[in-house]
Design a protein around this motif. Structure first.
Motif, PDB file in Angstrom:
ATOM      1  N   TRP A   3       0.839  -1.196   0.000  1.00  0.00           N
ATOM      2  CA  TRP A   3       0.000   0.000   0.000  1.00  0.00           C
ATOM      3  C   TRP A   3       0.873   1.244   0.000  1.00  0.00           C
ATOM      4  CZ3 TRP A   3      -4.777   0.322  -1.355  1.00  0.00           C
ATOM      5  CH2 TRP A   3      -5.620  -0.774  -1.221  1.00  0.00           C
ATOM      6  N   THR A   4       1.205   1.661  -1.167  1.00  0.00           N
ATOM      7  CA  THR A   4       2.009   2.868  -1.278  1.00  0.00           C
ATOM      8  C   THR A   4       1.112   4.095  -1.118  1.00  0.00           C
ATOM      9  OG1 THR A   4       1.664   2.999  -3.643  1.00  0.00           O
ATOM     10  CG2 THR A   4       3.523   1.700  -2.874  1.00  0.00           C
ATOM     11  N   GLU A   5       1.751   5.211  -0.986  1.00  0.00           N
ATOM     12  CA  GLU A   5       0.984   6.444  -0.841  1.00  0.00           C
ATOM     13  C   GLU A   5       0.061   6.646  -2.029  1.00  0.00           C
ATOM     14  OE1 GLU A   5       0.746   8.507   1.673  1.00  0.00           O
ATOM     15  OE2 GLU A   5       1.962   7.099   2.795  1.00  0.00           O
ATOM     16  N   GLN A   6       0.599   6.337  -3.177  1.00  0.00           N
ATOM     17  CA  GLN A   6      -0.194   6.524  -4.387  1.00  0.00           C
ATOM     18  C   GLN A   6      -1.430   5.654  -4.380  1.00  0.00           C
ATOM     19  OE1 GLN A   6       2.971   6.088  -4.220  1.00  0.00           O
ATOM     20  NE2 GLN A   6       3.926   7.843  -5.186  1.00  0.00           N
ATOM     21  N   ARG A   7      -1.216   4.407  -3.994  1.00  0.00           N
ATOM     22  CA  ARG A   7      -2.335   3.463  -4.004  1.00  0.00           C
ATOM     23  C   ARG A   7      -3.379   3.888  -2.989  1.00  0.00           C
ATOM     24  NH1 ARG A   7      -1.190  -1.385  -6.506  1.00  0.00           N
ATOM     25  NH2 ARG A   7      -2.353  -2.624  -5.060  1.00  0.00           N
ATOM     26  N   ILE A   8      -2.907   4.367  -1.856  1.00  0.00           N
ATOM     27  CA  ILE A   8      -3.839   4.831  -0.841  1.00  0.00           C
ATOM     28  C   ILE A   8      -4.613   6.045  -1.351  1.00  0.00           C
ATOM     29  CG2 ILE A   8      -4.024   5.841   1.444  1.00  0.00           C
ATOM     30  CD1 ILE A   8      -1.637   4.166   2.281  1.00  0.00           C
ATOM     31  N   GLU A   9      -3.895   6.908  -2.022  1.00  0.00           N
ATOM     32  CA  GLU A   9      -4.555   8.076  -2.586  1.00  0.00           C
ATOM     33  C   GLU A   9      -5.630   7.642  -3.574  1.00  0.00           C
ATOM     34  OE1 GLU A   9      -4.724  11.358  -2.240  1.00  0.00           O
ATOM     35  OE2 GLU A   9      -3.733  10.930  -0.351  1.00  0.00           O
ATOM     36  N   MET A  10      -5.247   6.693  -4.388  1.00  0.00           N
ATOM     37  CA  MET A  10      -6.180   6.143  -5.368  1.00  0.00           C
ATOM     38  C   MET A  10      -7.413   5.607  -4.653  1.00  0.00           C
ATOM     39  SD  MET A  10      -5.107   5.524  -8.674  1.00  0.00           S
ATOM     40  CE  MET A  10      -4.424   7.017  -9.221  1.00  0.00           C
ATOM     41  N   LEU A  11      -7.139   4.816  -3.657  1.00  0.00           N
ATOM     42  CA  LEU A  11      -8.232   4.212  -2.907  1.00  0.00           C
ATOM     43  C   LEU A  11      -9.153   5.288  -2.369  1.00  0.00           C
ATOM     44  CD1 LEU A  11      -9.754   2.123  -1.306  1.00  0.00           C
ATOM     45  CD2 LEU A  11      -7.925   2.129   0.354  1.00  0.00           C
ATOM     46  N   ARG A  12      -8.559   6.298  -1.795  1.00  0.00           N
ATOM     47  CA  ARG A  12      -9.363   7.366  -1.206  1.00  0.00           C
ATOM     48  C   ARG A  12     -10.217   8.047  -2.254  1.00  0.00           C
ATOM     49  NH1 ARG A  12      -5.524   9.496   3.605  1.00  0.00           N
ATOM     50  NH2 ARG A  12      -7.015   8.722   5.112  1.00  0.00           N
ATOM     51  N   LYS A  13      -9.614   8.355  -3.379  1.00  0.00           N
ATOM     52  CA  LYS A  13     -10.348   9.083  -4.408  1.00  0.00           C
ATOM     53  C   LYS A  13     -11.457   8.229  -4.998  1.00  0.00           C
ATOM     54  CE  LYS A  13      -6.583  10.293  -6.485  1.00  0.00           C
ATOM     55  NZ  LYS A  13      -5.558  10.906  -7.333  1.00  0.00           N
ATOM     56  N   LEU A  14     -11.081   7.014  -5.346  1.00  0.00           N
ATOM     57  CA  LEU A  14     -12.063   6.131  -5.962  1.00  0.00           C
ATOM     58  C   LEU A  14     -13.210   5.847  -5.009  1.00  0.00           C
ATOM     59  CD1 LEU A  14      -9.531   3.761  -7.653  1.00  0.00           C
ATOM     60  CD2 LEU A  14     -11.081   5.312  -8.806  1.00  0.00           C
ATOM     61  N   TRP A  15     -12.823   5.621  -3.775  1.00  0.00           N
ATOM     62  CA  TRP A  15     -13.843   5.342  -2.758  1.00  0.00           C
ATOM     63  C   TRP A  15     -14.747   6.561  -2.624  1.00  0.00           C
ATOM     64  CZ3 TRP A  15     -14.390   0.705  -0.125  1.00  0.00           C
ATOM     65  CH2 TRP A  15     -15.295   0.714   0.930  1.00  0.00           C
ATOM     66  N   GLY A  16     -14.105   7.710  -2.601  1.00  0.00           N
ATOM     67  CA  GLY A  16     -14.866   8.948  -2.475  1.00  0.00           C
ATOM     68  C   GLY A  16     -15.762   9.181  -3.674  1.00  0.00           C
ATOM     69  N   GLN A  17     -15.356   8.659  -4.792  1.00  0.00           N
ATOM     70  CA  GLN A  17     -16.162   8.837  -6.000  1.00  0.00           C
ATOM     71  C   GLN A  17     -17.330   7.878  -6.019  1.00  0.00           C
ATOM     72  OE1 GLN A  17     -13.661   8.516  -9.392  1.00  0.00           O
ATOM     73  NE2 GLN A  17     -12.363  10.203  -8.750  1.00  0.00           N
ATOM     74  N   GLY A  18     -17.345   6.998  -5.089  1.00  0.00           N
ATOM     75  CA  GLY A  18     -18.459   6.072  -5.043  1.00  0.00           C
ATOM     76  C   GLY A  18     -18.176   4.770  -5.764  1.00  0.00           C
ATOM     77  N   GLN A  19     -16.939   4.574  -6.123  1.00  0.00           N
ATOM     78  CA  GLN A  19     -16.615   3.299  -6.767  1.00  0.00           C
ATOM     79  C   GLN A  19     -16.748   2.183  -5.742  1.00  0.00           C
ATOM     80  OE1 GLN A  19     -16.500   3.595  -9.691  1.00  0.00           O
ATOM     81  NE2 GLN A  19     -15.557   5.492 -10.267  1.00  0.00           N
ATOM     82  N   THR A  20     -17.165   1.065  -6.206  1.00  0.00           N
ATOM     83  CA  THR A  20     -17.313  -0.058  -5.284  1.00  0.00           C
ATOM     84  C   THR A  20     -15.944  -0.649  -4.982  1.00  0.00           C
ATOM     85  OG1 THR A  20     -17.524  -1.700  -7.013  1.00  0.00           O
ATOM     86  CG2 THR A  20     -19.526  -0.582  -6.331  1.00  0.00           C
ATOM     87  N   ALA A  21     -15.902  -1.389  -3.910  1.00  0.00           N
ATOM     88  CA  ALA A  21     -14.630  -1.985  -3.508  1.00  0.00           C
ATOM     89  C   ALA A  21     -14.089  -2.895  -4.600  1.00  0.00           C
ATOM     90  CB  ALA A  21     -14.822  -2.762  -2.212  1.00  0.00           C
TER      91      ALA A  21
END
Length: 180
Positions: A3-21
């Motif tokens: 879990w790099t910073e980038q991946r976490i950032e991605m996760l946060r953004k995608l999650w925030g966008q409403g993307q499903t897990a």
DNA sequence: CCCTGATTCGC
DNA sequence: GCGAATCAGG
């Protein structure tokens, strides 16, 4: 995967966008939806349309150990592990039609963060090389499709406390006041 | 049966 | 901290 910073950032953004897990997991690659959810929890961003709720109904009947009886199948036994050349390369995972983007318009907000999350492409075996490994010092703005070979992060000097450079901070954070 | 996230627990 | 297994609701 790590879990790099980038991946976490991605996760946060995608999650925030409403993307499903599942979608996030697919986009990131190398992780299952469980991993994404677990990480999301640890990040503290569990706030989203939860299909269910375990609490409330019964306060006097806490089945707090439903998962205790599992994990009794170590039986790891034996994988011959043929050491022939690894010819496989993802072997066409065939994301099935289910993987199609069901979300019509995730974030129409002009100024909102929006990751070009195309779910069409198959899982690229070549994991997105972290161009901007530093993370805290380099801009983590995703450029291109996360699954494309050419995908990379901006990598420019990031603003203090921000995952992006000044330019992308402007793109990412300016509220819908004066979008493009 | 498929999906979804939530939770728990072994590692 | 991580993620699989499991749970539980649609």
């Amino acid at each position: 995967m790590e879990w790099t910073e980038q991946r976490i950032e991605m996760l946060r953004k995608l999650w925030g966008q409403g993307q499903t897990a599942s979608q996030i997991a697919t986009l990131l690659g190398g992780v299952t939806r469980n991993a994404v959810i677990g990480k999301a929890h640890r990040l503290g961003l569990t706030g989203r349309p939860s299909p269910i709720k375990r609490e409330g109904t019964e306060a006097a009947a806490p089945r707090r150990k439903p998962a205790a009886q599992r994990r009794q199948q170590p039986a790891v036994a034996a994988m011959p592990a043929p050491r022939h050349v690894a010819p496989q390369a993802s072997a066409a995972p065939a994301p099935t039609a289910q993987a199609e983007p069901r979300y019509a318009a995730p974030a129409p907000d002009r100024g909102e963060i929006r990751v070009e999350a195309q779910v069409a492409a198959p899982k690229a075996p070549s994991a997105p090389r972290v161009a901007a490994q530093a993370g805290s010092k380099s801009c983590s703005w995703p450029v291109g499709d996360p699954k494309q070979p050419g995908f990379h992060f901006c990598g420019d000097a990031a603003e203090a406390g921000r995952p992006y450079c000044a330019h992308h901070c402007g793109i990412a954070y300016h509220r819908k006041s004066e979008a493009a």
